[in-house]
Design a protein around this motif. Structure first.
Motif, PDB file in Angstrom:
ATOM      1  N   ASN A 212       1.111  -3.601   4.936  1.00 27.29           N
ATOM      2  CA  ASN A 212       0.845  -2.574   3.927  1.00 27.29           C
ATOM      3  C   ASN A 212       1.652  -2.744   2.642  1.00 27.29           C
ATOM      4  O   ASN A 212       2.473  -1.899   2.294  1.00 27.29           O
ATOM      5  CB  ASN A 212       1.135  -1.191   4.551  1.00 27.29           C
ATOM      6  CG  ASN A 212       0.501  -0.094   3.721  1.00 27.29           C
ATOM      7  OD1 ASN A 212      -0.545  -0.294   3.101  1.00 27.29           O
ATOM      8  ND2 ASN A 212       1.154   1.068   3.671  1.00 27.29           N
TER       9      ASN A 212
ATOM     10  N   ASN B 111      -2.429  -1.908  -0.598  1.00 23.71           N
ATOM     11  CA  ASN B 111      -2.437  -1.617   0.857  1.00 23.71           C
ATOM     12  C   ASN B 111      -2.815  -2.846   1.700  1.00 23.71           C
ATOM     13  O   ASN B 111      -3.640  -2.746   2.612  1.00 23.71           O
ATOM     14  CB  ASN B 111      -3.428  -0.482   1.174  1.00 23.71           C
ATOM     15  CG  ASN B 111      -3.136   0.744   0.344  1.00 23.71           C
ATOM     16  OD1 ASN B 111      -1.978   1.125   0.170  1.00 23.71           O
ATOM     17  ND2 ASN B 111      -4.176   1.348  -0.209  1.00 23.71           N
TER      18      ASN B 111
ATOM     19  N   GLY C  10      -7.022  -4.084   3.196  1.00 23.20           N
ATOM     20  CA  GLY C  10      -6.616  -3.744   1.834  1.00 23.20           C
ATOM     21  C   GLY C  10      -7.347  -4.599   0.827  1.00 23.20           C
ATOM     22  O   GLY C  10      -8.308  -5.303   1.162  1.00 23.20           O
TER      23      GLY C  10
END
Lengths: 240, 266
Positions: A20, A6, A57
């Protein structure tokens, strides 16, 4: 193992460069990161080695999270070959540039010498060891940059557009070299013939997003997928 | 070979010379640096009218040149530049300072002339002495010696990186110059209207290149202390060289050798 989960990245809040993305690379795999110019390939590579850190992420390299505290350990595992050799070579001679990393990691002088000579031998340029960097040709410089990271004996090798400015002979030499090198390899390139010859897996990037990932053959033979994302079939396939 | 290529070539020649295994290359950098400083201090402290002591200081350079196999001709280009600067600085001396001290073949010799010649000799000797240091000592070793003299780390690192960056910088200048001259073949030099954009482009490219080079260094484990932590042993040879060097310099500076030689013949 490399895990990217992510992950998003932007230099400012308005323009997202990487959006992402998720992928993983197993030990020993050779993976191609493909995409048109400006797709985000080089940025992803920079994220992997922590040259860019403001990410959302998580990225882990062999269970080490890419963050400031772990950078020394991570960078010792990864050899990063820059797109432009002139950005990578700055010491007076080939030998000194190749010895730069082992010296930094404080190996004994004997070990530094051993690693330097072995790296030069691996890429077949031992005879250039005393040459000044500025006297080398483009192809020779590229081989020296590979030797400079091999002297770190990294587990992972990253190549950013490695065949740019290489003539056909040096390009072929480079492909044989990559095939012969052990460890995990990531090659970011839009030279799809190179990817086809060297990689077992491919990740296709466009506008900072992963469009597709999978077996090299499956993706590189999908003409529509490539053309929709600013690429073309590899020459070797389009001739068929 | 154009001027920029020539400059890069010169830097390369220095690096090659440093890697030779001569006596001076293997001496401890601290002693070489201290002797260089001492030489410069003693040289500049000589009275501007004391031409004989100034010339006597050349004996030290002559000995170093012979023992260390360091031909002075290697720095003749730099000498030309320094001499030109010194001529500009000192040319007023013979005009302003007209006190006659002696005659040679009925030509009056003034103190202004003497001080002008002394200035030229001092400048040349200072340059040759510094050349001997950089021709036998790597930039990392000089930095190590500066560290031993307790100079701030930050200054030393900046000094070292600037030196390493010179070649990259010169290549940038060469690339931009080539790109310009290819599209302005009939022009001599750079037209004043192009200076602004050329300098701007050069600055941006330099910053970008410097950033990339530094990233590459970081990725190969560069730490600012690296070269400074590498210990160099102080050996008997280095201490002997330093002791003999100091004694010789003090003799040349404070004992009027030429006068003594003159007395022998009178």
């Amino acid at each position: 193992m490399i895990k990217v989960e992510n992950v998003s990245f932007s230099y400012d809040k308005k323009n997202t460069i990487i959006s992402n993305i998720n992928f993983s690379i197993n030990d020993g795999e050779t993976v191609g990161l493909i995409g048109a110019n400006g797709a985000g390939k080089s940025t992803i590579l920079k994220l992997l080695v922590g040259l860019e850190l403001n990410t959302q992420g998580e990225i882990t390299i062999d269970d080490l999270k890419v963050q400031k505290d772990n950078l020394t350990k991570i960078r010792q595992k990864i050899g990063y070959v820059f797109q432009d050799p002139d950005n990578q070579l700055f010491m007076p001679t080939v030998y000194e540039d190749v010895a730069f990393a082992p010296k930094n990691y404080k190996f004994s002088p004997e070990e530094v010498h051993k690693r330097t000579i072995e790296s030069l031998q691996k890429v077949g340029i031992e005879e250039l060891k005393d040459k000044p960097i500025f006297q080398l040709s483009g192809g020779q410089k590229k081989l020296v940059t590979i030797a400079t990271v091999l002297s770190m004996e990294p587990d992972i090798l990253i190549f950013d557009e490695p065949t740019i400015a290489l003539d056909p002979k040096n390009r072929r030499k480079f492909i044989y070299l990559v095939q012969a090198l052990k460890g995990t390899k990531i090659i970011a390139s839009h030279d799809l013939d190179l990817i086809y010859d060297t990689c077992s897996k491919v990740i296709l990037i466009a506008n900072g997003k992963i469009i597709a990932q999978g077996q090299t053959k499956t993706i590189l033979e999908d003409k529509d997928l490539l053309e929709n994302n600013g690429l073309e079939l590899p020459l070797s396939l389009s001739k068929r | 070979m154009n001027k920029i290529e020539n400059a890069i070539y010169q830097i390369d020649m220095f690096d090659k010379q440093i890697n030779q295994k001569s006596i001076f290359n293997q001496l401890h950098p601290l002693f070489k640096l201290l002797l260089t400083f001492l030489y410069l201090i003693l040289l500049t402290s000589i009275n501007p009218y004391d031409i004989f002591t100034t010339i006597a200081m050349g004996i030290y350079l002559f000995i170093i040149s012979i023992v260390g196999n360091l031909p002075i001709k290697n720095c003749k280009k730099q000498l030309k530049v320094v001499l030109l600067l010194l001529i500009i600085v000192g040319i007023a001396n013979p005009i302003i300072d007209r006190r006659v001290i002696t005659y040679i073949n009925n030509i009056p010799i003034t103190t202004g002339m003497i001080s002008f010649i002394t200035l030229l000799i001092k400048g040349s000797f200072a340059l040759i002495n510094t050349y001997f240091l950089i021709a036998t000592t790597s930039i990392e070793s000089i930095c190590y010696a500066l560290k031993m003299l307790h100079l701030p780390n930050m200054l030393i690192i900046v000094f070292m990186l600037i030196y390493r960056y010179i070649t990259v910088f010169l290549k940038q200048v060469e690339d931009i110059w080539t790109a310009y001259s290819m599209r302005a073949p009939k022009q001599k030099g750079v037209h004043y209207t192009a200076w602004k954009s050329l300098i701007g482009s050069f600055m941006l490219r330099s910053i970008d290149r410097a950033q990339n080079v530094y990233e590459s260094m970081e990725l190969r484990g560069f730490s600012p202390d690296m070269f400074l932590l590498e210990k160099r042993k102080i050996n008997v040879r280095s201490v002997s060289y330093f002791t003999i060097g100091v004694m010789l310099l003090l003799i040349l500076r404070f004992i009027p050798i030429f006068n003594m030689i003159g007395y022998i013949f009178i």
